[in-house]
Design an enzyme around this catalytic site. Sequence first.
Site, PDB file in Angstrom:
ATOM      1  N   LEU A 103       0.877  -1.170   0.000  1.00 22.78           N
ATOM      2  CA  LEU A 103       0.000   0.000   0.000  1.00 22.78           C
ATOM      3  C   LEU A 103       0.911   1.215   0.000  1.00 22.78           C
ATOM      4  O   LEU A 103       1.865   1.290   0.790  1.00 22.78           O
ATOM      5  CB  LEU A 103      -0.900   0.023   1.242  1.00 22.78           C
ATOM      6  CG  LEU A 103      -2.268  -0.647   1.166  1.00 22.78           C
ATOM      7  CD1 LEU A 103      -2.995  -0.500   2.497  1.00 22.78           C
ATOM      8  CD2 LEU A 103      -3.111  -0.066   0.044  1.00 22.78           C
ATOM      9  N   ASP A 104       0.616   2.166  -0.842  1.00 21.88           N
ATOM     10  CA  ASP A 104       1.419   3.368  -0.973  1.00 21.88           C
ATOM     11  C   ASP A 104       1.497   4.133   0.351  1.00 21.88           C
ATOM     12  O   ASP A 104       0.602   4.041   1.199  1.00 21.88           O
ATOM     13  CB  ASP A 104       0.799   4.246  -2.065  1.00 21.88           C
ATOM     14  CG  ASP A 104       1.609   5.480  -2.355  1.00 21.88           C
ATOM     15  OD1 ASP A 104       2.695   5.342  -2.934  1.00 21.88           O
ATOM     16  OD2 ASP A 104       1.158   6.586  -1.984  1.00 21.88           O
ATOM     17  N   TYR A 105       2.568   4.907   0.511  1.00 22.73           N
ATOM     18  CA  TYR A 105       2.794   5.717   1.713  1.00 22.73           C
ATOM     19  C   TYR A 105       1.597   6.598   2.051  1.00 22.73           C
ATOM     20  O   TYR A 105       1.221   6.753   3.216  1.00 22.73           O
ATOM     21  CB  TYR A 105       4.042   6.583   1.488  1.00 22.73           C
ATOM     22  CG  TYR A 105       4.415   7.505   2.625  1.00 22.73           C
ATOM     23  CD1 TYR A 105       5.107   7.027   3.741  1.00 22.73           C
ATOM     24  CD2 TYR A 105       4.108   8.868   2.571  1.00 22.73           C
ATOM     25  CE1 TYR A 105       5.468   7.876   4.779  1.00 22.73           C
ATOM     26  CE2 TYR A 105       4.462   9.718   3.608  1.00 22.73           C
ATOM     27  CZ  TYR A 105       5.144   9.219   4.708  1.00 22.73           C
ATOM     28  OH  TYR A 105       5.483  10.061   5.734  1.00 22.73           O
ATOM     29  N   ARG A 190       0.850   2.475  -8.127  1.00 19.06           N
ATOM     30  CA  ARG A 190      -0.062   3.607  -7.962  1.00 19.06           C
ATOM     31  C   ARG A 190      -1.182   3.592  -9.011  1.00 19.06           C
ATOM     32  O   ARG A 190      -1.600   4.636  -9.530  1.00 19.06           O
ATOM     33  CB  ARG A 190       0.720   4.926  -8.019  1.00 19.06           C
ATOM     34  CG  ARG A 190       1.730   5.060  -6.897  1.00 19.06           C
ATOM     35  CD  ARG A 190       2.551   6.337  -7.003  1.00 19.06           C
ATOM     36  NE  ARG A 190       1.738   7.532  -6.784  1.00 19.06           N
ATOM     37  CZ  ARG A 190       1.459   8.057  -5.607  1.00 19.06           C
ATOM     38  NH1 ARG A 190       1.921   7.474  -4.499  1.00 19.06           N
ATOM     39  NH2 ARG A 190       0.736   9.151  -5.499  1.00 19.06           N
ATOM     40  N   ASP A 256      -1.539   0.762  -5.589  1.00 21.07           N
ATOM     41  CA  ASP A 256      -2.722   1.596  -5.564  1.00 21.07           C
ATOM     42  C   ASP A 256      -2.453   2.925  -6.259  1.00 21.07           C
ATOM     43  O   ASP A 256      -3.241   3.812  -6.202  1.00 21.07           O
ATOM     44  CB  ASP A 256      -3.187   1.825  -4.128  1.00 21.07           C
ATOM     45  CG  ASP A 256      -2.075   2.269  -3.208  1.00 21.07           C
ATOM     46  OD1 ASP A 256      -1.194   2.983  -3.690  1.00 21.07           O
ATOM     47  OD2 ASP A 256      -2.054   1.889  -2.043  1.00 21.07           O
TER      48      ASP A 256
END
Length: 256
Positions: A103-105, A190, A256
């Site tokens: 999961l992105d930051y 992303r 994502d």
Amino acid sequence: MEERLQKVLANAGVASRRKCEELITAGKVTVNGEVVTELGVKADPTKDFITVSGKAIKKEAKVYIIFNKPKGVITSVSDPQGRSVVTDYMKEIKERLYPVGRLDYDSEGLLLMTNDGDLAHKLTHPSHHVPKTYHATVERVPHGNALEKLQKGIKLEDGMTAPAEVEYHDIDPEKKFATISITIREGRNRQVRRMFDAINHPVTRLKRITFGSLQLGNLQRGKNRRLTADEIAKLQESVAGVAVEPGTETTESAED
């Protein structure tokens, strides 16, 4: 029983199978005192003495965790810059856990954590398209024809996306934003954010609420819980037919 060395290491909770392959090729693994650098080597964890970076491996009980990742946390077990990582929220768990996928930051929501390297490898393998549902809050309210583009597949710089399931989840009465429920079965970097950028509705908040058969439910942000026996069984059933060749890549980018 003899199995491929990378699978033995993953099953012992050392790391994901892909990372275990990297450890082997880097010369970090020994079997009965001999350094192994080839991925085809097999070993029996009940008979052979196996070490990683000089430390003997031992079989851990399998642990499966759902974590509600907050925004601003790295999906990793360590960070050279000293930023917060997902395992900072699980210090009470003694087993070595690793995230399944990414999961992105700037994203939040459901993240599966486990020390079952074999299951993690199959879930993230390109041949197994795990459905993942997100609530994407975007600028303004997209028209139905814009969402239809996402449903059919939209062209990004790395190619067309697969068809997505898209529907309105919430709409601001003043039309300043909308929250869209979107389900994808790919794991590009992303991807959800880029899909909404492509229809000119940038994402301001992104939360994953399902991963395969798993649901985030009402789990509070920053909290985790163990999977039920039924949830584990359903995950294992979902990858029962996935055949993974040694050395093949998994989709571990920020998806994502």
